[in-house]
Design a protein around this motif. Structure first.
Motif, mmCIF file in Angstrom:
data_model
loop_
_atom_site.group_PDB
_atom_site.id
_atom_site.type_symbol
_atom_site.label_atom_id
_atom_site.label_comp_id
_atom_site.label_asym_id
_atom_site.label_seq_id
_atom_site.Cartn_x
_atom_site.Cartn_y
_atom_site.Cartn_z
ATOM 1 N N VAL A 125 0.919 -1.189 0.052
ATOM 2 C CA VAL A 125 0.005 0.183 0.070
ATOM 3 C C VAL A 125 0.897 1.262 0.132
ATOM 4 O O VAL A 125 1.901 1.398 0.956
ATOM 5 C CB VAL A 125 -0.733 0.047 1.107
ATOM 6 C CG1 VAL A 125 -1.695 1.250 1.301
ATOM 7 C CG2 VAL A 125 -1.865 -1.385 1.341
ATOM 8 N N ASP A 126 0.847 2.079 -0.976
ATOM 9 C CA ASP A 126 1.404 3.441 -1.034
ATOM 10 C C ASP A 126 0.556 4.640 -0.480
ATOM 11 O O ASP A 126 -0.523 4.727 -1.083
ATOM 12 C CB ASP A 126 1.618 3.679 -2.377
ATOM 13 C CG ASP A 126 2.809 4.734 -2.678
ATOM 14 O OD1 ASP A 126 3.300 5.260 -1.604
ATOM 15 O OD2 ASP A 126 2.615 5.524 -3.937
ATOM 16 N N LEU A 127 0.830 4.909 0.545
ATOM 17 C CA LEU A 127 0.181 6.264 1.309
ATOM 18 C C LEU A 127 0.965 7.499 1.095
ATOM 19 O O LEU A 127 0.727 8.584 1.726
ATOM 20 C CB LEU A 127 -0.043 5.952 2.698
ATOM 21 C CG LEU A 127 -0.654 4.491 3.175
ATOM 22 C CD1 LEU A 127 -0.809 4.298 4.520
ATOM 23 C CD2 LEU A 127 -2.000 4.528 2.515
ATOM 24 N N SER A 128 2.033 7.542 0.027
ATOM 25 C CA SER A 128 2.940 8.805 -0.012
ATOM 26 C C SER A 128 2.029 9.815 -0.811
ATOM 27 O O SER A 128 2.457 10.966 -0.452
ATOM 28 C CB SER A 128 4.125 8.424 -0.744
ATOM 29 O OG SER A 128 3.762 7.862 -2.110
ATOM 30 N N ASP A 134 -5.922 15.235 3.445
ATOM 31 C CA ASP A 134 -6.368 13.896 3.503
ATOM 32 C C ASP A 134 -6.518 13.332 4.815
ATOM 33 O O ASP A 134 -7.648 12.602 5.261
ATOM 34 C CB ASP A 134 -5.777 12.987 2.798
ATOM 35 C CG ASP A 134 -5.428 13.527 1.319
ATOM 36 O OD1 ASP A 134 -6.447 14.364 0.657
ATOM 37 O OD2 ASP A 134 -4.803 12.920 0.831
ATOM 38 N N TRP A 135 -5.607 13.300 5.786
ATOM 39 C CA TRP A 135 -5.696 12.812 7.069
ATOM 40 C C TRP A 135 -6.381 13.451 8.087
ATOM 41 O O TRP A 135 -7.196 12.868 8.769
ATOM 42 C CB TRP A 135 -4.075 12.622 7.570
ATOM 43 C CG TRP A 135 -3.259 11.954 6.634
ATOM 44 C CD1 TRP A 135 -2.098 12.157 6.179
ATOM 45 C CD2 TRP A 135 -3.307 10.310 6.451
ATOM 46 N NE1 TRP A 135 -1.594 10.980 5.321
ATOM 47 C CE2 TRP A 135 -2.023 10.151 5.666
ATOM 48 C CE3 TRP A 135 -4.166 9.287 6.826
ATOM 49 C CZ2 TRP A 135 -2.024 8.738 5.126
ATOM 50 C CZ3 TRP A 135 -3.946 8.020 6.578
ATOM 51 C CH2 TRP A 135 -2.850 7.663 5.777
ATOM 52 N N LEU A 136 -6.493 14.695 7.926
ATOM 53 C CA LEU A 136 -7.368 15.383 8.536
ATOM 54 C C LEU A 136 -8.946 15.161 8.268
ATOM 55 O O LEU A 136 -9.700 14.974 9.501
ATOM 56 C CB LEU A 136 -7.170 17.089 8.443
ATOM 57 C CG LEU A 136 -7.913 17.788 9.336
ATOM 58 C CD1 LEU A 136 -7.720 17.480 10.991
ATOM 59 C CD2 LEU A 136 -7.628 19.469 9.059
ATOM 60 N N PHE A 179 -13.804 12.543 9.804
ATOM 61 C CA PHE A 179 -14.840 11.661 9.526
ATOM 62 C C PHE A 179 -15.106 10.648 10.541
ATOM 63 O O PHE A 179 -16.314 10.350 10.815
ATOM 64 C CB PHE A 179 -14.629 10.855 8.201
ATOM 65 C CG PHE A 179 -15.460 10.194 7.934
ATOM 66 C CD1 PHE A 179 -16.704 10.287 7.102
ATOM 67 C CD2 PHE A 179 -15.304 8.759 7.755
ATOM 68 C CE1 PHE A 179 -17.681 9.587 6.643
ATOM 69 C CE2 PHE A 179 -16.159 7.664 7.492
ATOM 70 C CZ PHE A 179 -17.372 8.042 6.887
ATOM 71 N N TRP A 180 -14.195 9.930 11.048
ATOM 72 C CA TRP A 180 -14.201 8.829 11.905
ATOM 73 C C TRP A 180 -14.939 9.660 13.186
ATOM 74 O O TRP A 180 -15.747 9.041 13.993
ATOM 75 C CB TRP A 180 -13.248 8.064 12.349
ATOM 76 C CG TRP A 180 -12.894 7.232 11.254
ATOM 77 C CD1 TRP A 180 -12.149 7.168 10.208
ATOM 78 C CD2 TRP A 180 -13.680 6.133 11.078
ATOM 79 N NE1 TRP A 180 -11.972 6.166 9.367
ATOM 80 C CE2 TRP A 180 -13.199 5.195 9.926
ATOM 81 C CE3 TRP A 180 -14.687 5.295 11.711
ATOM 82 C CZ2 TRP A 180 -13.691 4.284 9.512
ATOM 83 C CZ3 TRP A 180 -15.281 4.076 11.012
ATOM 84 C CH2 TRP A 180 -14.545 3.666 10.189
ATOM 85 N N ALA A 181 -14.350 10.797 13.803
ATOM 86 C CA ALA A 181 -15.064 11.368 14.956
ATOM 87 C C ALA A 181 -16.475 11.560 14.735
ATOM 88 O O ALA A 181 -17.305 11.443 15.741
ATOM 89 C CB ALA A 181 -14.327 12.739 15.138
ATOM 90 N N MET A 182 -16.830 12.071 13.602
ATOM 91 C CA MET A 182 -18.402 12.418 13.279
ATOM 92 C C MET A 182 -18.986 10.867 13.355
ATOM 93 O O MET A 182 -20.296 10.951 13.829
ATOM 94 C CB MET A 182 -18.403 13.014 11.736
ATOM 95 C CG MET A 182 -19.824 13.118 11.496
ATOM 96 S SD MET A 182 -19.912 13.603 9.658
ATOM 97 C CE MET A 182 -19.574 12.342 8.759
ATOM 98 N N ALA A 183 -18.333 9.882 12.691
ATOM 99 C CA ALA A 183 -19.076 8.593 12.858
ATOM 100 C C ALA A 183 -19.489 7.973 14.443
ATOM 101 O O ALA A 183 -20.366 7.573 14.584
ATOM 102 C CB ALA A 183 -18.401 7.442 12.144
ATOM 103 N N VAL A 184 -18.289 8.431 15.063
ATOM 104 C CA VAL A 184 -18.401 7.864 16.718
ATOM 105 C C VAL A 184 -19.717 8.770 17.511
ATOM 106 O O VAL A 184 -20.548 8.186 18.057
ATOM 107 C CB VAL A 184 -17.101 8.176 17.142
ATOM 108 C CG1 VAL A 184 -17.311 8.048 18.529
ATOM 109 C CG2 VAL A 184 -16.015 7.262 16.754
#
Length: 227
Positions: A62-65, A71-73, A78-83
């Motif tokens: 997997v290339d995350l460069s 993107d990371w923010l 998004f996951w904070a909103m999902a929680v």
């Protein structure tokens, strides 16, 4: 008068289609291919295991460069909103005692996801665009049109960032309703998103002027996004 003899009505005929003498038994495709003049196709037998793994792609490293700060923010918010949405659903329908702050926090997280995601789409050239005329233009004319669009985007994002800064000056000190937190951090995040869109638009403008392919052409060649 002589009685007319009527033939019995047979809705389903029992006659069979003629079979070629050289057709293999149990292989109608051989007969069809030879009658139509097409070359025969011999398909090797496929096992059940091969059919089960036919649609599996070999996964490499997997290339995350290519992912950047927006993107990371966006992913984290998004996951904070999902929680928050899960907590609201669970406390309302399972505990019958809903947490009031989850709705407001989730709504503010959605605002951040939208504008930070918009900055991400500017960088990747993934915003929705009407390219009907562009596809029928010569390459050089279309490239010039993309540069003009870049200039318009730079002006638009710069103007929106300035308007957002003025808006923060007016309502930046407001507090949230259900939580004693300032709403300013949401407004500042939106301002940062517009400033980031402006920066990415300038980068796209430079790439479209100097690169072999424009940003939109690279986005079209890369296929559907996998973000």
């Amino acid at each position: 008068m002589s009685a007319k003899t009527s033939r019995p009505f047979a809705p389903f005929s029992k006659t069979r289609a003629p079979v070629a003498a050289d057709a293999a038994p149990g292989r109608p495709d051989t007969f069809i291919a030879r009658r139509s003049g097409l070359p025969e196709q011999h398909h090797p037998p496929v096992s059940i295991d091969e059919m089960a793994h036919a649609f599996e792609d070999e996964s490499g490293p997997v290339d995350l460069s290519h992912h950047t700060i927006e993107d990371w923010l966006t992913l984290a918010v998004f996951w904070a909103m999902a929680v928050c949405v899960f907590l609201q659903f669970f406390t309302r329908y399972a505990l019958n005692n809903s947490l009031a702050w989850t709705e407001e926090i989730a709504a503010n997280c959605l605002v951040i996801v939208v504008f930070m995601g918009a900055a991400m789409c500017v960088r990747m050239g993934r915003h929705i665009a009407v390219d009907l005329i562009y596809n029928f233009l010569p390459h050089r004319v279309g490239r010039g049109l993309e540069v003009v669009v870049d200039v318009i985007c730079i002006g638009f994002y710069g103007y929106m960032a300035w308007l957002m800064w003025r808006y923060i000056d007016i309502v930046g000190s407001e507090r949230m309703v259900t939580v004693d937190l300032p709403r300013g951090f949401v407004f500042y995040t939106v301002f940062a998103a517009f400033a980031l869109m402006l920066l990415r638009s300038v980068q796209n403008f430079v790439k479209d002027l100097t690169g072999k392919k424009s940003v939109r052409e690279e986005a079209a060649d890369s296929g559907p996004p996998g973000v």
